[in-house]
Enzyme design. Structure first.
Site, mmCIF file in Angstrom:
data_model
loop_
_atom_site.group_PDB
_atom_site.id
_atom_site.type_symbol
_atom_site.label_atom_id
_atom_site.label_comp_id
_atom_site.label_asym_id
_atom_site.label_seq_id
_atom_site.Cartn_x
_atom_site.Cartn_y
_atom_site.Cartn_z
ATOM 1 N N TYR A 117 -20.763 3.226 30.122
ATOM 2 C CA TYR A 117 -22.631 4.503 29.844
ATOM 3 C C TYR A 117 -22.098 5.542 30.223
ATOM 4 C CZ TYR A 117 -27.145 5.465 30.154
ATOM 5 O OH TYR A 117 -28.306 6.316 30.242
ATOM 6 N N SER A 200 -19.090 13.098 15.183
ATOM 7 C CA SER A 200 -19.248 14.323 14.325
ATOM 8 C C SER A 200 -19.846 15.218 14.509
ATOM 9 C CB SER A 200 -19.362 14.245 12.673
ATOM 10 O OG SER A 200 -18.967 15.256 11.559
ATOM 11 N N TYR A 449 -28.062 12.384 5.582
ATOM 12 C CA TYR A 449 -28.828 12.242 7.175
ATOM 13 C C TYR A 449 -30.778 11.863 5.910
ATOM 14 C CZ TYR A 449 -30.216 12.112 11.985
ATOM 15 O OH TYR A 449 -30.442 11.956 13.565
#
Length: 541
Positions: A117, A200, A449
């Site tokens: 995590y 990215s 996107y």
């Protein structure tokens, strides 16, 4: 304090503009929110811990809930309803690589599952481990957040893998450097998380994606420690960094990362220009990228996203004047907003702006170059996820998906993806609203996107089914057009069923063999990347 059931700091309260409320009513009709569970209600549902004793473990109910999920839409529904499918039995907080090594040995002795995590920002189901007969321990790297070493001559900085974006950049800025990796999750995500999900940043055009920035590091695995030295280049067989990049916690836990950093730039500027339509905008950014013009970022919004963005960013009176200017310049409602960044010395920035302007004019850009809108983008670059809260409270579910593909495949994909998504729930008579942008461009192609909104149902279960249908349609469309199932968010469990389309049968068998080599008992984050023995979380019931 960080929200237990959503995104970010609970002191940041985003609100829906009147325009947004009116737009929702127009596009989605009447929406009604679902009831949220309180933290206390959620805590009352936490089962007793099955964790064996260990000095690093915290078994308190609240700590376990706060580390039980990421930020995928199914995660969001679990958090808001307070009904988690699975909650870790304990959370470990190591401070050194040796302590992680000791946890690996202990996990083998006690036969427990380990889930790494970092910042908890996963939107692909990395953290929602399936229910198992074995105890599940989440290993939070929160305390491994310091700059451990800096090789100024080589410009290599070594950090604990749990360092979050702002802390990393603050420590580098103090010595005059930057990593330049700014994903939208920058406030909360971690360096180790960036590496293992192949992240990215928004300015990857200048600084590179994380695979260009990751120079080496230390991976603690069930079979031992893998040390990856930093080298400028090597032809000595396959690059071991590539095994760690995108491994998503299936091989072990990345504890230290060596990163290629850059001196802070003298200046940085962001501008917005308007293209007549989508085709001219795509042609412009393709030409600029293939012409190797050294900008630091480019983002092209389609006409729908342009309209929404302007209404959200520009006050009504100013927008009215801006619309008059658009008409004078011959820009219609098909106009597309292109934001670009310039980073470097003052001379470099001035020269590159001139070069970019030449390309933009050649492809039809009108002479409306706005630094104000560019600055507005910079100011809000990390705030988008906060809008999920007011939308949810207004009865609207919102999610995103992204891909990347070659330019030749991208154009036909863009022509159909929004139509597919907006009609995904047509049989049920439920509207969906979607818009798209390109935000990471390469000479070969670009990312795409898409954001979509839909009304929540009358129950959490039915809302999840709506999301599953949309997710399936979107993912199948991406695969059908030859795109990657994930450009920047990783695979997790949500995307795992679609990975074989990209990797092929032989490639998937290689990934399985790699996982088996480092983790023979399959106790590291099971179900991520390889979905073989699991039901797909994206398939509608």
């Amino acid at each position: 304090m960080r929200r237990w059931n959503g995104w970010g700091d609970d002191t940041h309260q985003a609100e829906l503009a009147d325009f947004a409320k009116a737009l929702i009513a127009e596009l989605l009709g009447e929406t009604k929110p679902l009831p949220d569970a309180s933290l206390q209600e959620a805590l009352e549902r936490v089962p007793p811990s099955r964790a064996p004793d260990h000095p690093l473990l915290d078994t308190s109910s609240e700590t376990r809930i706060r580390h039980a999920a990421g930020q995928s839409f199914p995660d969001w529904l679990q958090m808001r309803s307070g009904a988690f499918e699975n909650i870790p039995d304990a959370v470990a907080f190591p401070e050194t690589s040796q302590q992680v090594r000791d946890l690996m040995v202990w996990a083998a002795e006690q036969d427990v599952i380990l889930v790494p995590y970092g910042g908890g920002t996963s939107v692909a189901g990395h953290l929602a481990c399936p229910v198992s007969e074995k105890p599940q321990i989440t290993v939070a790297l929160t305390r491994m957040n310091r700059l451990l070493d800096f090789d100024r001559e080589s410009q290599i900085a070594t950090f604990g893998a749990g360092v979050r974006g702002p802390d990393l950049e603050a420590q580098l800025a103090a010595i005059g450097y930057t990593l330049g990796h700014f994903p939208q999750s920058f406030e909360l995500s971690t360096a180790g998380g960036w590496v293992v999900t192949r992240s990215s940043g928004q300015q990857s055009l200048r600084y590179g994606r994380i695979e260009q920035l990751f120079a080496g590091g230390s991976l603690e695995t069930p079979k031992g420690t893998l040390e990856i030295p930093s080298l400028p280049a090597s032809s000595a067989g396959p690059d071991l960094r590539e095994m760690v990049l995108g491994s998503e916690g299936t091989l072990g836990i990345l504890t230290e990362v060596k990163l290629r950093v850059t001196p802070l730039a003298e200046t940085e500027q962001f501008y917005t220009v308007f293209m007549p339509d989508w085709e001219s905008g795509v042609a412009a950014i393709q030409a600029i990228t293939q012409g190797r013009i050294p900008l630091s970022m480019m983002r092209l919004s389609n006409a729908t996203e342009t309209d929404v963005s302007l209404k959200l960013a520009v006050p009504e009176k100013k927008l009215s004047k801006l619309n008059m200017l658009f008409k004078l310049k011959g820009l219609t409602d098909q106009k597309c907003m292109l934001t670009f960044g310039l980073t470097g010395s003052k001379k470099q920035v001035a020269a590159n702006q001139k070069l970019a302007t030449i390309y933009l004019k050649q492809h039809g850009a009108k002479r409306i170059l706005s630094k104000m809108l560019g600055d507005k983008w910079k100011e809000g670059r990390f705030k988008g996820p906060y809008l999920r809260h007011p939308l949810w409270e207004h009865g609207v579910g919102v999610d995103t998906f992204e891909t990347a593909m070659d330019w030749s495949a991208l154009r036909p994909y863009i022509n159909v993806i929004e139509q597919k998504v907006t009609s995904a729930l047509k049989k049920q008579g439920i509207p969906v609203f979607a818009f798209t942008h390109l935000s990471h461009v390469y000479p070969q192609g670009s990312s795409a996107y898409t954001t979509y909104l839909f009304p929540v149902a009358s129950t959490y279960e039915e809302t999840l089914e709506r999301w599953k249908i949309i997710k399936k349609v979107a993912s199948e469309t991406v695969v059908a057009h030859g795109g990657t199932i994930s450009h920047q968010h990783g695979v997790g469990r949500d995307h795992a069923p679609y990975l074989p389309a990209e990797k092929g049968e032989l490639g998937m068998s290689a990934l399985k063999a790699l996982s088996k080599n480092f983790d023979p008992d399959q106790r590291m984050n099971p179900g991520v990347l390889i979905a073989s023995e699991m039901a797909s979380s994206t398939e509608p019931a």
